[in-house]
Write an enzyme that holds these catalytic residues in place. Structure first.
Site: not given
Ligand code: NAD
Length: 266
Positions: A171
Protein backbone atom coordinates in the site's frame (compact mmCIF):
# COMPACT_ATOMS: atom_id res chain seq x y z
CA UNK A 1 -24.74 46.75 3.04
CA UNK A 2 -25.21 43.11 3.99
CA UNK A 3 -22.09 41.17 5.00
CA UNK A 4 -22.23 38.86 1.94
CA UNK A 5 -22.42 41.84 -0.45
CA UNK A 6 -19.04 43.00 0.82
CA UNK A 7 -17.31 39.76 -0.26
CA UNK A 8 -15.65 40.50 -3.59
CA UNK A 9 -13.01 37.72 -3.61
CA UNK A 10 -14.84 34.68 -4.96
CA UNK A 11 -12.39 32.26 -6.60
CA UNK A 12 -13.99 29.36 -4.78
CA UNK A 13 -17.15 29.65 -6.83
CA UNK A 14 -16.88 26.56 -9.07
CA UNK A 15 -19.87 27.27 -11.32
CA UNK A 16 -19.02 26.31 -14.90
CA UNK A 17 -16.40 23.75 -13.83
CA UNK A 18 -16.70 19.97 -14.02
CA UNK A 19 -14.99 17.78 -11.43
CA UNK A 20 -14.48 14.01 -11.65
CA UNK A 21 -13.92 12.04 -8.45
CA UNK A 22 -12.95 8.38 -8.65
CA UNK A 23 -14.23 6.42 -5.66
CA UNK A 24 -16.67 9.30 -5.18
CA UNK A 25 -19.61 7.30 -3.91
CA UNK A 26 -18.53 7.14 -0.28
CA UNK A 27 -15.82 8.06 2.22
CA UNK A 28 -13.26 10.76 1.44
CA UNK A 29 -14.27 10.85 -2.23
CA UNK A 30 -17.89 11.59 -1.41
CA UNK A 31 -16.81 14.23 1.15
CA UNK A 32 -14.87 16.00 -1.60
CA UNK A 33 -17.64 15.56 -4.18
CA UNK A 34 -20.21 17.07 -1.82
CA UNK A 35 -18.10 20.19 -1.15
CA UNK A 36 -17.35 20.58 -4.87
CA UNK A 37 -21.08 20.37 -5.69
CA UNK A 38 -21.95 22.80 -2.89
CA UNK A 39 -19.43 25.23 -4.45
CA UNK A 40 -21.24 25.00 -7.79
CA UNK A 41 -19.23 22.42 -9.74
CA UNK A 42 -20.92 19.78 -11.84
CA UNK A 43 -19.65 16.43 -10.59
CA UNK A 44 -19.00 13.03 -12.11
CA UNK A 45 -18.24 10.14 -9.81
CA UNK A 46 -16.83 6.69 -10.53
CA UNK A 47 -17.23 3.66 -8.33
CA UNK A 48 -17.58 -0.09 -8.56
CA UNK A 49 -20.98 -0.40 -6.88
CA UNK A 50 -23.87 0.66 -9.13
CA UNK A 51 -26.24 0.95 -6.15
CA UNK A 52 -23.87 3.18 -4.15
CA UNK A 53 -23.14 5.22 -7.27
CA UNK A 54 -26.80 5.99 -7.87
CA UNK A 55 -27.44 6.89 -4.24
CA UNK A 56 -24.42 9.23 -4.15
CA UNK A 57 -25.23 10.85 -7.51
CA UNK A 58 -28.78 11.57 -6.33
CA UNK A 59 -27.46 13.20 -3.12
CA UNK A 60 -25.04 15.32 -5.17
CA UNK A 61 -27.72 16.36 -7.68
CA UNK A 62 -29.81 17.53 -4.70
CA UNK A 63 -27.19 20.29 -4.27
CA UNK A 64 -28.59 21.80 -7.48
CA UNK A 65 -25.77 20.83 -9.85
CA UNK A 66 -25.45 18.38 -12.70
CA UNK A 67 -24.25 15.11 -11.12
CA UNK A 68 -23.81 11.69 -12.68
CA UNK A 69 -22.16 8.38 -11.85
CA UNK A 70 -20.30 5.81 -13.92
CA UNK A 71 -19.67 2.20 -12.91
CA UNK A 72 -15.93 1.99 -13.44
CA UNK A 73 -13.27 -0.34 -12.10
CA UNK A 74 -10.16 1.85 -12.26
CA UNK A 75 -7.94 -1.23 -12.44
CA UNK A 76 -9.37 -1.89 -15.92
CA UNK A 77 -7.68 0.28 -18.56
CA UNK A 78 -10.46 -0.07 -21.13
CA UNK A 79 -13.11 0.96 -18.62
CA UNK A 80 -11.10 4.03 -17.58
CA UNK A 81 -10.51 5.11 -21.18
CA UNK A 82 -14.16 4.67 -22.16
CA UNK A 83 -15.49 6.38 -19.04
CA UNK A 84 -13.17 9.40 -19.31
CA UNK A 85 -14.29 9.97 -22.89
CA UNK A 86 -17.92 9.54 -21.86
CA UNK A 87 -17.63 11.98 -18.93
CA UNK A 88 -16.05 14.61 -21.22
CA UNK A 89 -18.80 14.30 -23.82
CA UNK A 90 -21.70 13.99 -21.36
CA UNK A 91 -20.59 16.76 -18.97
CA UNK A 92 -19.09 18.96 -21.72
CA UNK A 93 -15.56 19.23 -20.29
CA UNK A 94 -13.42 18.10 -17.35
CA UNK A 95 -11.61 20.70 -15.24
CA UNK A 96 -10.55 18.79 -12.13
CA UNK A 97 -9.83 15.09 -11.62
CA UNK A 98 -9.49 13.57 -8.16
CA UNK A 99 -7.86 10.11 -8.38
CA UNK A 100 -9.16 8.95 -5.02
CA UNK A 101 -10.30 5.36 -5.56
CA UNK A 102 -8.16 3.05 -3.48
CA UNK A 103 -8.11 -0.11 -1.42
CA UNK A 104 -6.30 -1.37 1.64
CA UNK A 105 -5.86 -4.93 2.88
CA UNK A 106 -5.25 -6.71 6.12
CA UNK A 107 -1.87 -8.42 6.13
CA UNK A 108 -0.50 -9.97 9.32
CA UNK A 109 3.08 -9.14 8.33
CA UNK A 110 5.25 -8.36 5.32
CA UNK A 111 6.64 -11.89 5.24
CA UNK A 112 3.10 -13.29 5.06
CA UNK A 113 1.95 -11.07 2.23
CA UNK A 114 1.19 -13.02 -0.92
CA UNK A 115 1.70 -11.90 -4.48
CA UNK A 116 -2.00 -11.85 -5.35
CA UNK A 117 -2.65 -9.21 -2.67
CA UNK A 118 0.36 -7.20 -3.84
CA UNK A 119 -0.85 -7.29 -7.47
CA UNK A 120 -4.40 -6.36 -6.48
CA UNK A 121 -3.42 -3.28 -4.48
CA UNK A 122 -1.02 -2.20 -7.23
CA UNK A 123 -3.73 -2.57 -9.87
CA UNK A 124 -6.23 -0.31 -8.12
CA UNK A 125 -4.01 2.17 -6.25
CA UNK A 126 -1.30 2.64 -8.87
CA UNK A 127 -2.40 1.35 -12.30
CA UNK A 128 -5.81 2.94 -11.71
CA UNK A 129 -4.29 6.33 -10.92
CA UNK A 130 -1.92 6.07 -13.90
CA UNK A 131 -4.75 5.41 -16.36
CA UNK A 132 -7.04 7.99 -14.76
CA UNK A 133 -4.40 10.73 -14.97
CA UNK A 134 -3.18 9.74 -18.44
CA UNK A 135 -6.70 9.95 -19.85
CA UNK A 136 -7.35 13.21 -17.97
CA UNK A 137 -4.13 14.68 -19.39
CA UNK A 138 -5.09 13.61 -22.91
CA UNK A 139 -8.35 15.54 -22.50
CA UNK A 140 -6.70 18.60 -20.91
CA UNK A 141 -3.80 18.78 -23.40
CA UNK A 142 -6.11 18.61 -26.41
CA UNK A 143 -8.42 21.19 -24.83
CA UNK A 144 -5.40 23.47 -24.24
CA UNK A 145 -4.24 22.99 -27.81
CA UNK A 146 -7.71 24.08 -28.94
CA UNK A 147 -7.23 27.34 -27.01
CA UNK A 148 -8.82 26.47 -23.66
CA UNK A 149 -5.97 25.69 -21.22
CA UNK A 150 -6.25 24.71 -17.57
CA UNK A 151 -6.99 21.84 -15.28
CA UNK A 152 -6.29 20.38 -11.87
CA UNK A 153 -5.19 16.84 -11.12
CA UNK A 154 -5.31 15.63 -7.53
CA UNK A 155 -4.11 12.26 -6.30
CA UNK A 156 -5.23 10.96 -2.92
CA UNK A 157 -2.09 9.39 -1.50
CA UNK A 158 -1.56 8.68 2.22
CA UNK A 159 0.73 9.41 5.13
CA UNK A 160 1.86 5.82 4.48
CA UNK A 161 3.86 7.30 1.58
CA UNK A 162 6.09 9.36 3.84
CA UNK A 163 5.99 7.57 7.20
CA UNK A 164 6.78 3.94 7.91
CA UNK A 165 3.47 2.07 7.88
CA UNK A 166 4.05 -1.42 9.29
CA UNK A 167 2.33 -4.29 7.45
CA UNK A 168 1.51 -1.87 4.63
CA UNK A 169 4.53 -2.20 2.37
CA UNK A 170 2.55 -2.69 -0.85
CA UNK A 171 0.00 0.00 0.00
CA UNK A 172 2.75 2.45 1.00
CA UNK A 173 4.61 1.75 -2.25
CA UNK A 174 1.53 2.62 -4.32
CA UNK A 175 1.04 5.89 -2.46
CA UNK A 176 4.71 6.89 -2.75
CA UNK A 177 4.54 6.13 -6.45
CA UNK A 178 1.43 8.29 -6.84
CA UNK A 179 3.30 11.25 -5.34
CA UNK A 180 6.24 10.73 -7.71
CA UNK A 181 3.90 10.43 -10.69
CA UNK A 182 2.13 13.65 -9.71
CA UNK A 183 5.38 15.62 -9.55
CA UNK A 184 6.32 14.47 -13.06
CA UNK A 185 2.87 15.28 -14.40
CA UNK A 186 3.02 18.72 -12.76
CA UNK A 187 6.28 19.63 -14.50
CA UNK A 188 5.30 18.25 -17.91
CA UNK A 189 1.82 19.80 -18.02
CA UNK A 190 2.36 23.26 -16.53
CA UNK A 191 2.65 24.60 -20.07
CA UNK A 192 -0.98 23.60 -20.64
CA UNK A 193 -2.14 25.39 -17.49
CA UNK A 194 -2.56 22.02 -15.77
CA UNK A 195 -1.38 21.62 -12.18
CA UNK A 196 -1.06 18.40 -10.19
CA UNK A 197 -1.01 17.94 -6.43
CA UNK A 198 -1.41 15.19 -3.85
CA UNK A 199 -3.51 14.97 -0.70
CA UNK A 200 -2.14 12.83 2.14
CA UNK A 201 -4.91 11.89 4.59
CA UNK A 202 -4.09 10.78 8.12
CA UNK A 203 -6.52 8.58 10.09
CA UNK A 204 -9.97 9.08 8.58
CA UNK A 205 -13.18 7.36 9.70
CA UNK A 206 -14.41 5.57 6.56
CA UNK A 207 -15.20 1.99 5.57
CA UNK A 208 -11.49 1.49 4.88
CA UNK A 209 -10.61 1.98 8.55
CA UNK A 210 -13.63 0.17 10.04
CA UNK A 211 -11.43 -2.41 11.80
CA UNK A 212 -9.19 0.21 13.38
CA UNK A 213 -12.21 2.24 14.48
CA UNK A 214 -13.59 -0.83 16.27
CA UNK A 215 -10.26 -1.71 17.91
CA UNK A 216 -9.95 -0.46 21.52
CA UNK A 217 -6.14 -0.64 21.32
CA UNK A 218 -6.27 1.88 18.50
CA UNK A 219 -8.36 4.29 20.56
CA UNK A 220 -5.87 3.93 23.44
CA UNK A 221 -2.66 4.19 21.47
CA UNK A 222 -3.24 6.16 18.27
CA UNK A 223 -5.95 8.70 19.02
CA UNK A 224 -3.87 10.34 21.78
CA UNK A 225 -1.14 10.85 19.15
CA UNK A 226 -3.45 12.95 16.97
CA UNK A 227 -3.21 16.57 18.17
CA UNK A 228 -6.80 17.21 17.00
CA UNK A 229 -7.82 14.27 19.29
CA UNK A 230 -10.34 12.83 16.87
CA UNK A 231 -10.65 10.79 13.71
CA UNK A 232 -10.70 12.77 10.48
CA UNK A 233 -14.02 12.88 8.66
CA UNK A 234 -14.81 12.85 4.93
CA UNK A 235 -16.02 16.45 5.17
CA UNK A 236 -12.57 17.50 6.40
CA UNK A 237 -11.46 17.10 2.75
CA UNK A 238 -14.01 19.55 1.34
CA UNK A 239 -11.91 22.67 1.78
CA UNK A 240 -8.75 21.35 0.15
CA UNK A 241 -10.78 19.82 -2.70
CA UNK A 242 -12.53 23.12 -3.45
CA UNK A 243 -9.24 25.04 -3.26
CA UNK A 244 -7.52 22.63 -5.65
CA UNK A 245 -10.42 22.65 -8.14
CA UNK A 246 -10.65 26.44 -8.02
CA UNK A 247 -8.74 29.22 -9.76
CA UNK A 248 -7.31 30.14 -6.34
CA UNK A 249 -4.78 27.31 -6.82
CA UNK A 250 -3.84 28.22 -10.42
CA UNK A 251 -0.15 28.72 -9.45
CA UNK A 252 0.05 25.90 -6.89
CA UNK A 253 1.47 22.70 -8.33
CA UNK A 254 3.52 19.67 -7.36
CA UNK A 255 2.67 20.03 -3.68
CA UNK A 256 1.62 17.63 -0.91
CA UNK A 257 -1.37 18.54 1.27
CA UNK A 258 -1.23 16.66 4.56
CA UNK A 259 -4.71 16.54 6.14
CA UNK A 260 -4.25 14.63 9.39
CA UNK A 261 -5.20 16.75 12.41
CA UNK A 262 -1.48 17.30 13.04
CA UNK A 263 -0.59 13.58 13.39
CA UNK A 264 2.54 13.69 11.21
CA UNK A 265 4.21 16.52 13.12
CA UNK A 266 3.43 15.32 16.66
P1 NAD B 1 -13.55 3.90 1.20
O1 NAD B 1 -13.33 2.44 1.25
O2 NAD B 1 -14.58 4.53 2.08
O3 NAD B 1 -13.82 4.40 -0.28
C1 NAD B 1 -13.08 3.90 -1.36
C2 NAD B 1 -13.74 4.31 -2.65
O4 NAD B 1 -12.98 3.79 -3.72
C3 NAD B 1 -15.15 3.77 -2.80
O5 NAD B 1 -15.96 4.75 -3.42
C4 NAD B 1 -14.98 2.59 -3.76
O6 NAD B 1 -16.12 2.36 -4.58
C5 NAD B 1 -13.82 3.07 -4.60
N1 NAD B 1 -13.08 1.99 -5.23
C6 NAD B 1 -12.43 0.95 -4.64
N2 NAD B 1 -11.89 0.15 -5.57
C7 NAD B 1 -12.22 0.69 -6.77
C8 NAD B 1 -11.96 0.34 -8.11
N3 NAD B 1 -11.25 -0.77 -8.44
N4 NAD B 1 -12.46 1.12 -9.10
C9 NAD B 1 -13.18 2.22 -8.80
N5 NAD B 1 -13.45 2.62 -7.55
C10 NAD B 1 -12.98 1.85 -6.56
O7 NAD B 1 -12.10 4.51 1.52
P2 NAD B 1 -11.59 6.00 1.85
O8 NAD B 1 -11.02 5.94 3.21
O9 NAD B 1 -12.60 7.02 1.51
O10 NAD B 1 -10.36 6.06 0.83
C11 NAD B 1 -10.26 6.99 -0.23
C12 NAD B 1 -8.81 7.18 -0.56
O11 NAD B 1 -8.13 7.74 0.57
C13 NAD B 1 -8.07 5.86 -0.88
O12 NAD B 1 -7.20 6.08 -1.97
C14 NAD B 1 -7.28 5.59 0.38
O13 NAD B 1 -6.13 4.83 0.13
C15 NAD B 1 -6.97 6.99 0.85
N6 NAD B 1 -6.65 7.08 2.27
C16 NAD B 1 -7.58 6.79 3.24
C17 NAD B 1 -7.22 6.91 4.58
C18 NAD B 1 -8.19 6.62 5.71
O14 NAD B 1 -7.79 6.68 6.88
N7 NAD B 1 -9.44 6.33 5.45
C19 NAD B 1 -5.93 7.32 4.93
C20 NAD B 1 -5.02 7.60 3.92
C21 NAD B 1 -5.39 7.50 2.59
Amino acid sequence: MRQEDRVTYKPFNLQGKVALITGGNRGIGFGMAQALAQSGADVAIWGTSAARNEEAAAALAAEGVNAAAWRVDVSNEDEVMAAMADVASTMGRIDAVFANAGIGYGAPSFVDMDTAVYRKVMSVNLDGVFWTFREACRHMVSRAQAGDPGGSLVGVASLAAIEGAARNEAYAATKGAVISMIKSIAVEHARYGVRANAILPGWIATDMTANAQANPAFADKVLPRIPARRWGRPEDFGGVAVYLASDASAYHSGDLFVVDGGYAIF
